[in-house]
Design a protein around this motif. Structure first.
Motif, PDB file in Angstrom:
ATOM      1  N   TYR A   1      80.313  51.998 109.209  1.00  0.00           N
ATOM      2  CA  TYR A   1      81.398  51.976 110.190  1.00  0.00           C
ATOM      3  C   TYR A   1      80.780  51.813 111.570  1.00  0.00           C
ATOM      4  O   TYR A   1      79.877  52.559 111.951  1.00  0.00           O
ATOM      5  CB  TYR A   1      82.202  53.273 110.125  1.00  0.00           C
TER       6      TYR A   1
ATOM      7  N   VAL B   1      87.599  50.145 114.518  1.00  0.00           N
ATOM      8  CA  VAL B   1      86.394  50.552 113.784  1.00  0.00           C
ATOM      9  C   VAL B   1      86.101  49.419 112.815  1.00  0.00           C
ATOM     10  O   VAL B   1      86.950  49.069 111.988  1.00  0.00           O
ATOM     11  CB  VAL B   1      86.601  51.884 113.042  1.00  0.00           C
TER      12      VAL B   1
ATOM     13  N   VAL C   1      84.243  47.779 109.656  1.00  0.00           N
ATOM     14  CA  VAL C   1      83.669  48.228 108.397  1.00  0.00           C
ATOM     15  C   VAL C   1      82.863  47.088 107.809  1.00  0.00           C
ATOM     16  O   VAL C   1      83.381  45.992 107.594  1.00  0.00           O
ATOM     17  CB  VAL C   1      84.776  48.671 107.399  1.00  0.00           C
TER      18      VAL C   1
END
Length: 82
Positions: free
Chosen positions: A70, A79, A81
């Motif tokens: 992350y 965020v 990923v």
């Protein structure tokens, strides 16, 4: 007598401690270029560069199972990923 007991306790705790298992890779966010650099911690070699196409990357955290990373940026409320 009290000092000896404390020393024995401290020594037994140290002997029972297990080494921490570190992830084999370090993920380093690049603030200016928008890339996350992947480094093999055993060889200190760069093994990959992941382009997230954003700037001001600030932090990277590996999930407990090691399957995801992350990444945060201060320029977006997202965020990422990877």
């Amino acid at each position: 007598m009290f000092v000896i007991k404390r020393s024995v306790l401290a020594l037994s705790l140290l002997m029972s401690a297990r080494p921490a298992h570190a992830s084999p890779f370090a993920y380093v966010p690049g603030s200016n270029d928008g890339n996350v650099t992947v480094i093999d911690t055993a060889t200190d070699a760069v093994v990959d560069t992941i382009d997230l196409s954003t700037t001001f990357l600030q932090g990277a955290v590996v999930s407990p199972d090691g399957n995801k990373v992350y990444v945060t940026s201060i320029s977006t409320p997202l965020v990422y990923v990877i």
